[in-house]
Design a protein around this motif. Structure first.
Motif, mmCIF file in Angstrom:
data_model
loop_
_atom_site.group_PDB
_atom_site.id
_atom_site.type_symbol
_atom_site.label_atom_id
_atom_site.label_comp_id
_atom_site.label_asym_id
_atom_site.label_seq_id
_atom_site.Cartn_x
_atom_site.Cartn_y
_atom_site.Cartn_z
ATOM 1 N N LYS A 432 -8.289 -9.205 1.871
ATOM 2 C CA LYS A 432 -6.095 -9.966 1.469
ATOM 3 C C LYS A 432 -7.047 -11.247 0.479
ATOM 4 O O LYS A 432 -6.197 -12.243 -0.182
ATOM 5 C CB LYS A 432 -6.172 -10.244 2.499
ATOM 6 C CG LYS A 432 -5.065 -10.887 2.406
ATOM 7 C CD LYS A 432 -3.696 -11.322 4.090
ATOM 8 C CE LYS A 432 -3.000 -12.558 3.582
ATOM 9 N NZ LYS A 432 -2.134 -12.852 4.496
ATOM 10 N N ARG A 463 -1.727 -1.580 -2.939
ATOM 11 C CA ARG A 463 -2.701 -2.692 -2.129
ATOM 12 C C ARG A 463 -1.479 -3.890 -1.373
ATOM 13 O O ARG A 463 -2.289 -4.347 -0.571
ATOM 14 C CB ARG A 463 -4.133 -3.521 -2.743
ATOM 15 C CG ARG A 463 -5.064 -4.296 -1.609
ATOM 16 C CD ARG A 463 -5.383 -4.511 -0.845
ATOM 17 N NE ARG A 463 -5.612 -5.003 -0.269
ATOM 18 C CZ ARG A 463 -6.150 -6.102 0.531
ATOM 19 N NH1 ARG A 463 -4.155 -5.562 1.114
ATOM 20 N NH2 ARG A 463 -6.151 -6.439 2.074
ATOM 21 N N GLU A 467 0.329 -5.412 2.600
ATOM 22 C CA GLU A 467 0.203 -7.498 1.867
ATOM 23 C C GLU A 467 1.850 -7.327 1.672
ATOM 24 O O GLU A 467 2.054 -8.509 0.496
ATOM 25 C CB GLU A 467 -0.516 -7.815 1.398
ATOM 26 C CG GLU A 467 -2.159 -7.604 1.551
ATOM 27 C CD GLU A 467 -2.086 -8.279 2.856
ATOM 28 O OE1 GLU A 467 -1.387 -8.979 3.726
ATOM 29 O OE2 GLU A 467 -3.356 -7.946 4.181
ATOM 30 N N GLU A 469 4.231 -10.266 2.089
ATOM 31 C CA GLU A 469 4.348 -11.006 2.205
ATOM 32 C C GLU A 469 3.797 -11.626 0.909
ATOM 33 O O GLU A 469 4.380 -12.145 0.139
ATOM 34 C CB GLU A 469 3.488 -12.075 3.522
ATOM 35 C CG GLU A 469 4.347 -12.651 4.077
ATOM 36 C CD GLU A 469 3.925 -12.973 5.997
ATOM 37 O OE1 GLU A 469 3.229 -13.931 5.441
ATOM 38 O OE2 GLU A 469 4.509 -13.241 6.956
ATOM 39 N N ILE A 470 2.747 -11.135 0.627
ATOM 40 C CA ILE A 470 1.867 -12.012 -0.540
ATOM 41 C C ILE A 470 3.006 -10.978 -2.260
ATOM 42 O O ILE A 470 3.309 -11.860 -3.017
ATOM 43 C CB ILE A 470 0.696 -10.754 -0.707
ATOM 44 C CG1 ILE A 470 -0.379 -11.460 -0.002
ATOM 45 C CG2 ILE A 470 0.111 -11.469 -1.706
ATOM 46 C CD1 ILE A 470 -1.757 -11.318 0.013
#
Length: 514
Positions: A432, A463, A467, A469-470
């Protein structure tokens, strides 16, 4: 001739490298590319002995190396370096020669074992000759203007003349108001130069707003740059001021300017000329006080000839003050310093800074020499990625990891993996933190980040799915993020609560001075 008379002093063929606008002579110099004490990496020693003698030597107590910008220096001063000269640089009339000294340390020149003599041409010194001594020392022999003077670093690492010339250009152009075009291959540091111009300018207290033109969807570019009124189009539930108005009394950095659509080019031309913007849905233009910096790694002349860039837009860009950034392969003397910088940063994340302790032998000289000699097609971004890779994978066998990583290094616009290759497990192995670092380095441009990580755009998307939130942070348009931040009074915690996203991620997404 007096030793300090540099107005007419010449040193053999190196004068042919000096530009017509700079009459200072060039002399050979050594820069430390690796040293057991990594704080010494990047220190430079002009070989002033050649001003009044036929030879200069490299050994424990000679020459004196200086940190750029400092007048206090010291020799290598390490017990691992012999007091007997390891190398002799001899002046041979109008040329130079390298000779193996009487020291018993193993010596390599440009990666090859060296025991005898070798002619040294102006071209060699322009490119940089890599000297490996024993297991712990790497030097780059190159040319510098003499006397040596260095500007403030401004976030641009390097001790050589080419990066110093960029710093001087920044200091010259920063006080002005005219647009600046920054040209250079991907990974050479165009955004760093733009930020340095802003920081050194009278606008430093204003915002630095970064817009990646390659990331904007064509149908949204006009709205994001110039703003829109509530109800201007379907989905415009509230007014949006646009990037130009956000950058009022500050600086607007338009990255990847070659991706700008024709319609937006026309509007940009009008804005640059009359300093006014008209948002979508509004009948009244608004005055803006913005300095525009633009950057590109594209061949603008080809885009103009193919009709992708208007002749008038090309002429406007081309008549701006232009700063062209050199490829890293032409700055061998700076590679070691960049590697040390990014290694310190990457190892600090995992608490493993001790790998760079003077008592450790984690990175051998031959490993660093291999990096300095590599093509480095991805430029500074390659060094940053390599450092992050070594921090994660290089504990036991860093040399193998360096060789394998650099063998995958591609040009600034690398070919992405084929669809079946994108399914390979290694496409999503990166952490991350590495994902965030790549996004941040690439201005949150997903395509550029995918190239930096050497995966396909689709693999990066998968990917990001892991994640969420990213992904949400990426998908918030920067002008909206800036507006929400302003409405929260600059309070990051309040912004976090409003958007339901971690403050740490929002901090990385927000430009500086916002």
């Amino acid at each position: 001739m007096a030793k300090d008379d540099t107005s007419t002093l010449t040193i053999g063929p190196l004068d042919t490298l000096a530009s017509a606008s700079n009459r200072l002579p060039l002399i050979p110099a050594l820069t430390i590319a690796w040293h057991p004490d990594v704080s010494r990496v990047g220190h430079l020693a002009p070989l002033t002995a050649l001003l009044d003698r036929d030879e200069a030597v490299l050994q424990r107590e000679e020459p004196v190396f200086f940190k750029p910008g400092s007048s206090i220096g010291s020799p290598v001063e390490n017990r691992l370096m012999s007091r007997a000269p390891s190398l002799i640089i001899a002046s041979k009339g109008k040329a130079f020669e390298l000779r193996k000294g009487p020291g018993d340390a193993e010596l390599e020149v440009d990666g090859e074992s060296f025991t005898g003599t070798r002619p040294l041409t102006a071209e060699d010194l322009s490119r940089g000759v890599v000297l490996t001594i024993g297991r712990r020392f790497v030097f780059v022999l190159h040319a510098v203007r003499f006397p040596v003077a260095r500007s403030p670093e401004m976030g641009l690492l390097g001790s050589g003349d080419s990066i110093e010339e960029i710093r001087r250009l920044i200091l010259r152009v920063a006080p002005r108001q005219a647009p600046v075009l920054i040209r250079g291959r991907s990974g050479t540091g165009k955004e760093l130069v733009a930020r340095a111009i802003h920081a050194q300018s009278p606008r430093a207290s204003g915002r630095f707003v970064d817009v990646n033109m390659g990331q904007l969807r064509p149908e949204r570019a006009t709205a994001e740059l110039f703003g829109y009124e509530k109800g201007a189009f379907t989905g415009a539930s509230e007014a949006h001021p646009g990037a130009f108005r956000h950058a009022h009394v500050g600086t607007l950095f338009l990255d990847e300017i070659g991706f700008t659509g024709i319609e937006v080019q026309q509007t940009l031309l009008r804005t640059l000329q009359d300093h006014r913007v008209q948002s979508l849905g509004s009948s009244q233009p608004r005055a803006v006080d913005v300095r525009v910096l633009a950057a590109t790694d594209a061949h603008l002349e080809q885009l103009r000839d193919s009709g992708q860039i208007l002749e008038s837009f090309y002429n406007r860009l081309n008549t701006s003050f232009t700063i062209s950034l050199p490829a890293l392969r032409t700055r061998r003397e700076d590679v070691g310093l960049l590697l040390a910088h990014f290694l310190k940063k990457a190892l600090k994340v995992s608490g493993e800074e001790s790998r760079l302790s003077p008592n450790e032998e984690w990175l051998k000289a031959r490993t660093v020499a291999h990096v300095v000699l590599a093509p480095l097609d991805g430029n500074v971004r390659t060094i940053e990625g390599l450092a992050e890779h070594l921090a994660v994978h290089g504990a036991s066998n860093p040399h193998r990891e360096v060789v394998e990583y650099l063998s995958r290094d591609k040009a600034a616009a690398p070919v992405l993996p084929a669809a079946d290759e994108a399914e390979a497990p290694r496409a999503v192995e990166f952490s991350k933190e590495r994902l965030l670092a790549a996004l941040e380095t690439c201005g949150w441009n997903q395509s550029a980040a995918a190239r930096s990580l050497r995966v396909s755009r689709q693999a990066l998307g998968r990917r990001l799915d892991a994640e969420p939130e990213i992904r949400r942070v990426i998908e918030i348009p920067l002008p909206k993020l800036l507006r929400d931040h302003e409405e929260c009074g600059g309070d990051l915690d309040a912004l976090s609560k409003r958007l339901g996203l971690p403050p740490s991620l929002l901090r990385r997404r927000l430009p500086s001075k916002t």
